[in-house]
Design a protein around this motif. Sequence first.
Motif, PDB file in Angstrom:
ATOM      1  N   ILE A 231      -2.606  -7.309  15.964  1.00 33.26           N
ATOM      2  CA  ILE A 231      -3.955  -7.297  15.397  1.00 33.26           C
ATOM      3  C   ILE A 231      -4.039  -6.404  14.164  1.00 33.26           C
ATOM      4  O   ILE A 231      -4.603  -6.795  13.122  1.00 33.26           O
ATOM      5  CB  ILE A 231      -4.980  -6.849  16.461  1.00 33.26           C
ATOM      6  N   SER A 232      -3.467  -5.202  14.235  1.00 30.99           N
ATOM      7  CA  SER A 232      -3.572  -4.264  13.111  1.00 30.99           C
ATOM      8  C   SER A 232      -2.772  -4.752  11.900  1.00 30.99           C
ATOM      9  O   SER A 232      -3.239  -4.648  10.752  1.00 30.99           O
ATOM     10  CB  SER A 232      -3.092  -2.870  13.537  1.00 30.99           C
ATOM     11  N   SER A 233      -1.565  -5.282  12.152  1.00 28.44           N
ATOM     12  CA  SER A 233      -0.782  -5.834  11.037  1.00 28.44           C
ATOM     13  C   SER A 233      -1.481  -7.052  10.450  1.00 28.44           C
ATOM     14  O   SER A 233      -1.489  -7.259   9.223  1.00 28.44           O
ATOM     15  CB  SER A 233       0.620  -6.229  11.516  1.00 28.44           C
ATOM     16  N   GLY A 234      -2.098  -7.832  11.345  1.00 26.27           N
ATOM     17  CA  GLY A 234      -2.858  -8.996  10.865  1.00 26.27           C
ATOM     18  C   GLY A 234      -4.012  -8.583   9.973  1.00 26.27           C
ATOM     19  O   GLY A 234      -4.330  -9.267   8.982  1.00 26.27           O
ATOM     20  N   ALA A 235      -4.646  -7.449  10.314  1.00 24.09           N
ATOM     21  CA  ALA A 235      -5.753  -6.962   9.488  1.00 24.09           C
ATOM     22  C   ALA A 235      -5.276  -6.612   8.082  1.00 24.09           C
ATOM     23  O   ALA A 235      -5.964  -6.862   7.089  1.00 24.09           O
ATOM     24  CB  ALA A 235      -6.393  -5.741  10.153  1.00 24.09           C
TER      25      ALA A 235
ATOM     26  N   ASN B 208      -5.336  -8.515   2.286  1.00 23.28           N
ATOM     27  CA  ASN B 208      -4.572  -8.994   1.123  1.00 23.28           C
ATOM     28  C   ASN B 208      -4.832 -10.472   0.868  1.00 23.28           C
ATOM     29  O   ASN B 208      -4.911 -10.912  -0.296  1.00 23.28           O
ATOM     30  CB  ASN B 208      -3.079  -8.748   1.345  1.00 23.28           C
ATOM     31  N   HIS B 209      -4.985 -11.240   1.940  1.00 26.31           N
ATOM     32  CA  HIS B 209      -5.269 -12.679   1.798  1.00 26.31           C
ATOM     33  C   HIS B 209      -6.614 -12.890   1.105  1.00 26.31           C
ATOM     34  O   HIS B 209      -6.754 -13.781   0.242  1.00 26.31           O
ATOM     35  CB  HIS B 209      -5.273 -13.339   3.176  1.00 26.31           C
ATOM     36  N   LEU B 210      -7.625 -12.072   1.463  1.00 22.39           N
ATOM     37  CA  LEU B 210      -8.928 -12.189   0.825  1.00 22.39           C
ATOM     38  C   LEU B 210      -8.864 -11.854  -0.667  1.00 22.39           C
ATOM     39  O   LEU B 210      -9.753 -12.234  -1.440  1.00 22.39           O
ATOM     40  CB  LEU B 210      -9.939 -11.263   1.511  1.00 22.39           C
ATOM     41  N   ASN B 211      -7.801 -11.163  -1.053  1.00 22.08           N
ATOM     42  CA  ASN B 211      -7.636 -10.766  -2.456  1.00 22.08           C
ATOM     43  C   ASN B 211      -6.487 -11.499  -3.147  1.00 22.08           C
ATOM     44  O   ASN B 211      -5.863 -10.990  -4.069  1.00 22.08           O
ATOM     45  CB  ASN B 211      -7.428  -9.256  -2.547  1.00 22.08           C
TER      46      ASN B 211
ATOM     47  N   LEU C  72       1.544  -8.808  -2.542  1.00 19.21           N
ATOM     48  CA  LEU C  72       0.837  -7.777  -1.764  1.00 19.21           C
ATOM     49  C   LEU C  72       0.556  -6.572  -2.653  1.00 19.21           C
ATOM     50  O   LEU C  72       1.415  -6.137  -3.421  1.00 19.21           O
ATOM     51  CB  LEU C  72       1.682  -7.353  -0.566  1.00 19.21           C
ATOM     52  N   ALA C  73      -0.648  -6.050  -2.540  1.00 12.93           N
ATOM     53  CA  ALA C  73      -1.051  -4.922  -3.375  1.00 12.93           C
ATOM     54  C   ALA C  73      -0.242  -3.684  -3.014  1.00 12.93           C
ATOM     55  O   ALA C  73      -0.043  -3.369  -1.835  1.00 12.93           O
ATOM     56  CB  ALA C  73      -2.536  -4.652  -3.197  1.00 12.93           C
ATOM     57  N   THR C  74       0.214  -2.999  -4.032  1.00 17.10           N
ATOM     58  CA  THR C  74       0.969  -1.753  -3.805  1.00 17.10           C
ATOM     59  C   THR C  74       0.162  -0.519  -4.179  1.00 17.10           C
ATOM     60  O   THR C  74       0.582   0.605  -3.902  1.00 17.10           O
ATOM     61  CB  THR C  74       2.265  -1.754  -4.629  1.00 17.10           C
ATOM     62  N   SER C  75      -0.969  -0.744  -4.826  1.00 13.71           N
ATOM     63  CA  SER C  75      -1.856   0.361  -5.205  1.00 13.71           C
ATOM     64  C   SER C  75      -3.227  -0.214  -5.514  1.00 13.71           C
ATOM     65  O   SER C  75      -3.449  -1.420  -5.417  1.00 13.71           O
ATOM     66  CB  SER C  75      -1.296   1.104  -6.432  1.00 13.71           C
ATOM     67  N   GLY C  76      -4.137   0.676  -5.878  1.00 14.85           N
ATOM     68  CA  GLY C  76      -5.465   0.219  -6.258  1.00 14.85           C
ATOM     69  C   GLY C  76      -6.366  -0.005  -5.054  1.00 14.85           C
ATOM     70  O   GLY C  76      -6.021   0.284  -3.905  1.00 14.85           O
ATOM     71  N   ASN C  77      -7.534  -0.544  -5.321  1.00 19.65           N
ATOM     72  CA  ASN C  77      -8.566  -0.716  -4.305  1.00 19.65           C
ATOM     73  C   ASN C  77      -8.140  -1.641  -3.172  1.00 19.65           C
ATOM     74  O   ASN C  77      -8.412  -1.390  -2.003  1.00 19.65           O
ATOM     75  CB  ASN C  77      -9.851  -1.238  -4.960  1.00 19.65           C
TER      76      ASN C  77
ATOM     77  N   TYR D  67      -5.114  -2.224  -2.055  1.00 23.08           N
ATOM     78  CA  TYR D  67      -4.152  -1.542  -1.180  1.00 23.08           C
ATOM     79  C   TYR D  67      -4.875  -0.536  -0.274  1.00 23.08           C
ATOM     80  O   TYR D  67      -4.594  -0.440   0.926  1.00 23.08           O
ATOM     81  CB  TYR D  67      -3.084  -0.839  -2.004  1.00 23.08           C
ATOM     82  N   VAL D  68      -5.827   0.215  -0.859  1.00 21.41           N
ATOM     83  CA  VAL D  68      -6.589   1.197  -0.071  1.00 21.41           C
ATOM     84  C   VAL D  68      -7.360   0.498   1.042  1.00 21.41           C
ATOM     85  O   VAL D  68      -7.364   0.936   2.197  1.00 21.41           O
ATOM     86  CB  VAL D  68      -7.539   2.002  -0.979  1.00 21.41           C
ATOM     87  N   MET D  69      -8.032  -0.621   0.726  1.00 17.96           N
ATOM     88  CA  MET D  69      -8.816  -1.333   1.739  1.00 17.96           C
ATOM     89  C   MET D  69      -7.918  -1.938   2.816  1.00 17.96           C
ATOM     90  O   MET D  69      -8.276  -1.967   4.002  1.00 17.96           O
ATOM     91  CB  MET D  69      -9.643  -2.429   1.073  1.00 17.96           C
ATOM     92  N   ALA D  70      -6.724  -2.400   2.417  1.00 17.51           N
ATOM     93  CA  ALA D  70      -5.791  -2.992   3.391  1.00 17.51           C
ATOM     94  C   ALA D  70      -5.302  -1.933   4.381  1.00 17.51           C
ATOM     95  O   ALA D  70      -5.259  -2.165   5.606  1.00 17.51           O
ATOM     96  CB  ALA D  70      -4.625  -3.637   2.673  1.00 17.51           C
ATOM     97  N   THR D  71      -4.911  -0.765   3.874  1.00 15.53           N
ATOM     98  CA  THR D  71      -4.450   0.297   4.777  1.00 15.53           C
ATOM     99  C   THR D  71      -5.601   0.820   5.633  1.00 15.53           C
ATOM    100  O   THR D  71      -5.415   1.161   6.812  1.00 15.53           O
ATOM    101  CB  THR D  71      -3.830   1.461   3.982  1.00 15.53           C
ATOM    102  N   ASN D  72      -6.786   0.886   5.039  1.00 12.09           N
ATOM    103  CA  ASN D  72      -7.954   1.354   5.788  1.00 12.09           C
ATOM    104  C   ASN D  72      -8.287   0.402   6.939  1.00 12.09           C
ATOM    105  O   ASN D  72      -8.621   0.830   8.046  1.00 12.09           O
ATOM    106  CB  ASN D  72      -9.152   1.496   4.852  1.00 12.09           C
ATOM    107  N   MET D  73      -8.183  -0.910   6.684  1.00 14.86           N
ATOM    108  CA  MET D  73      -8.460  -1.896   7.728  1.00 14.86           C
ATOM    109  C   MET D  73      -7.364  -1.866   8.805  1.00 14.86           C
ATOM    110  O   MET D  73      -7.629  -2.111   9.979  1.00 14.86           O
ATOM    111  CB  MET D  73      -8.583  -3.288   7.133  1.00 14.86           C
TER     112      MET D  73
END
Length: 934
Positions: free
Chosen positions: A800-804, A809-812, A819-824, A826-832
């Motif tokens: 579930i967490s990896s899927g999040a 990233n899919h939404l973006n 896959l985002a390596t920085s920026g907003n 990447y921050v939102m992906a790690t936060n989710m």
Amino acid sequence: MKNEKETRRKFATDPVPDLMTDLHTTSTGLTQKEADDRLEKYGENVITREKQQSQLLIFLKNFTSVMAILLWVSGFVAILSGTLELGIAIWLVNIINGVFSYWQEHEAQKATDSLMKMLPAYTQVYRDGKLQQINATKMVPGDVFNLQAGNAVPVDARLIKATSVQVDQSALTGESVPESKKVAFDAGQGEFAESNLVYAGTTVGAGTATAVATAVAFATGMNTEFGRIAALTQQQKPSLSPLQLELNRLTKQISLIAIGLGLVFFVSAIFFVHYPVAQSFIFALGMIVAFIPEGLLPTVTLSLAQGVQRMAKKHALLKDLNSVETLGETTVICSDKTGTLTQNQMTVDHIWTPAHSFTVTGQDFVNNGEIQLDGKPIKYGTDADLDLLIRLVAFNNDTEVEPSKGSARPKILGTPTEASLVILAQKSGIDTKAYSITYPRLKELPFDSDRKRMTTIHQHDDHTLSICTKGSLSDLLPHCDTIQENGKVRPLTEDDKKAIDDANRKYASLGLRSIATAYREVPQETDKEKQLDGLTIDTAETNLTFVGLAIMSDPPRPEIYEAIKKCHRASIKIIMVTGDSSLTAKSVAVKIGLTSDKARVVTGGELDSMSKEDLKKALAGEIIFARVAPEQKYKIVSTLQEMGEIVASTGDGVNDAPALKKADIGVAMGVTGTDVAKDAADMILTDDNFASIVAAIEEGRTVYSNIQKFLIYILNSNLPEAVPSALFLFSRGAIPLPLTVMQILTVDLGTDMMPALGLGSEKAEPGIMDKPPRARDAHLMSKTVLWKAFAWYGLIASIISSGAYFFVNHLNGWPLKGLATSGNTYVMATNMTLAAIIFCQIAAAMNCRTENASVFKAGLFANKLVWFGIVFEIFLLALLSYTPFLQELFHTGPLAPTDWIFLAIIPIPLFLIEEGRKWLNRCRLAAKKVDVVD
């Protein structure tokens, strides 16, 4: 031990003049100069203590466990790598846990201090031929000193004068009945039974005496029997509890796994991903941190503290947190009888006269019952034989019972046996004060251990004196030649003697104690004073008229029956270890269901002659120990431990301290226990009740079960924390790290701990006392724990967490965009990813509340602490997501309303799936039970 007993016997048997010569003293004591010289030679009469380890070393050892060392190193590496915040966070865990552990240990052991407090402050000693009051610490061998009722005995000594002396030796022997002491030697039965020796730490209950402190082998301070027990207590070093051993094992296992994985990831990051060394360190550190449950030790500590608080409400005070869980593993309880299994209060419950057998209701030293005949109340003035027996025990009595005040117990000024007779008189309705005026006491022939009788002489009327006698039946009956039956006196026949003896045997077989009563009336002579002088033991205690028996017992506690049944269901063996007689011990044990009638009774003398192997064989079956000495109780406990048992041992006296300290769980009595016993023990019962031990054991089992529950809860987050690093490694850096090291610490130290504490307060599941104690080779990290933590909860949370992470990233634009390596993004992906782990933990917290029972049956909202922890998790996530300073520190960003909806849905299916699994498991267990019944 043999030489010590021989030396003590020599002090007891030598003629007084020879003893005085050997001690270089006289009947008028020592000179002050000689006393000063001996004080310099032998030292003060004090209980000394071993040199203690410095408080600094004790404090520092709390920061040197395997887990602690690993975290110190991890924090240091983090700081060197430029992540100061991470290093400080890791070190903070060690500091909090170490300080908490030190505080608990610092409060634990004060046994020797209490021993010193028990010694009397001043003693009446003869110096330079004059009686002086001196500090007891200045007493030396050869000192001659006085004792009287209420005095604590300051040194081991030989009596040279004695009048009706009775000494309470329960602190040394465990015997509830005071010992009679006299000048003449009598070996007696059991330990410390010599009739003319008294021992430091005991108390004079009645009479007066003059004694001489014996030679240095058994004289003052640490050389007394009291001091010898203190030394034995000090020599016994505390051992690690099963939980401490298991946590040490667990932390070593986890630490080795984490370090191993960290090294693999460190090397792989350098050679496969081609990371710089510094970044590889941080990457490997993240893997180590992911697999080490940093919050485990403080969470266990705080959970144990919760167990201590719950036990306190059940009358059991724990001094050491780790003792909570050890209680749950107990396989054998070595229990005293008096005051633990019984109520520690002599109570007359039967009266036997030649014509009738009466029952007496009520317990304790209070007037809360009545005398009954055939189930109907009978008052004083109804039956002539009963009336006479009541008068005899009321007249022939030196004890007073002060009524209780508030919740305090009644105060006894005298002996428990006579106190029970005082209460019997009160239950009959007799006005003892009026009778004491009408029939004043003129003379007393005190009780002594030779004749085992006490006689008082009273004014009956203007022309008659009444001689009232009570005592042991075997010693009183031969002095009777008549018997009273239905108010009439007739000659005592052989048939009468047989009937009396049969009645006494019947009650003795039930473990009850009989006091025989008799009287004689003599015409008053003109010279009454001369007549009284002539009424000696030989002339007064003869031609008596037998009246009847007062039968008394120390009744079992009402709760003891169910408590023993619960222990038997839980496969916990109970062994009675008492200073009382074999007959009494076995009778009580059988009566309360502790053992069957086939149980073997081993006395202290037999125990001395048994080999270690013979003792082990005996302990394997039903066994009761009677007439045991302090060293023997210690031997029983240590032998049981050698057999692989986890032993709880009860005690209340100084003599019990070594065994209490040796046992896995030492249980002291809070009401009747000495300070020495309390300080040597791990647990103190505030109600002296065996049932409280059983309740504490049940709580201990619950604590262990709860530790496993929150262990599953804490470990299940390790897998979703580690999977992102594995994805990064195996993709050779193509997948950026979905979770940062600070976010991992957020889970381990923040969101994990509060719900885990809630799980630590979960109530026991039904049937927890219907299982045997866990095997000693069983471990916290069981197959069930591993399966649930990693293959079940952990695997689902990882998906579930990896899927999040990938969903954000899919939404973006992923996979069309990389896959985002920085920026907003990447921050939102790690936060989710972090948020998804937290919401999976919410489901895990609810699921871990029960092992097989439905959470709905346990009460969905019954555990408020778990719900508080869940709210805290959500609040912490929101704080990290919306606070600018924390966003930068933890690499988080604001969550949108749709994100919250997605997160809120996660726990629901996880909870329902687990409920389904538990239902299937219950069905499977029920089917197994049916198969067994069939």
